[in-house]
Motif scaffolding. Structure first.
Motif: not given
Length: 171
Positions: A100-119
């Protein structure tokens, strides 16, 4: 003449009674709901209902792999090939295996972050009336001129009295 006499005698001797039938006081819904017996097997009906409920409660689709009569897989048979499967190159398991393709830990962390804020949006408290009639900018000179007119009108209205019924000519 004799026929007429026979007819006359028949009419005089026969009697007709109207309305002598016994009354029946029933409703149509009562007749429709009358129990006439049945031959239902309620135990069998309950079994069928439970089986149907169990079948409908489960999943209603399967990922099937076509299998021939001798048990051999038929996925390479052209009858079971879709046009999209034929258009795309197939994955060569013999060459690549289950890699399987592997991602760097930094890329995984960025994908798991939410890129929007509410409120954090500033709340505007406005009524529908305010939105329907937006503010108009009035020149300060016009506003001051109008203020003087309004003040003089207010004073005049306080002094004015209303008299009804002293017309010179009454119509």
């Amino acid at each position: 003449a004799e026929d007429k006499l026979k007819l006359k005698m028949a009419i005089k001797t026969s009697s007709i009674k109207l309305g002598s039938d016994e009354g029946s006081y029933k409703t149509t819904s009562g007749d429709a709901l009358a129990y006439l017996g049945n031959d239902n097997n309620f135990a069998e009906m309950k079994k069928k209902t439970m089986k149907l409920k169990r079948d409908l409660g489960g999943h209603n689709f399967e990922f099937a792999h076509p299998v021939g009569e001798d048990g051999e897989a038929l996925q390479n048979d052209e009858r079971f090939q879709t046009s999209s499967a034929l258009a795309l190159p197939s994955y060569d398991y013999a060459r690549y295996g289950d890699t399987r393709a592997t991602l760097s830990t930094e890329a995984k962390g960025d994908l798991r972050k939410s890129h929007f804020e509410l409120g954090y949006e500033k709340t505007e408290y406005r009524t529908d009336q305010q939105d329907g009639y937006p503010e108009r900018s009035i020149d300060r000179a016009i506003r001051e001129e109008n203020a003087e007119t309004v003040k003089s009108l207010k004073l005049a209205l306080k002094k004015t009295s209303l008299v009804l019924g002293d017309d010179k000519e009454y119509f």
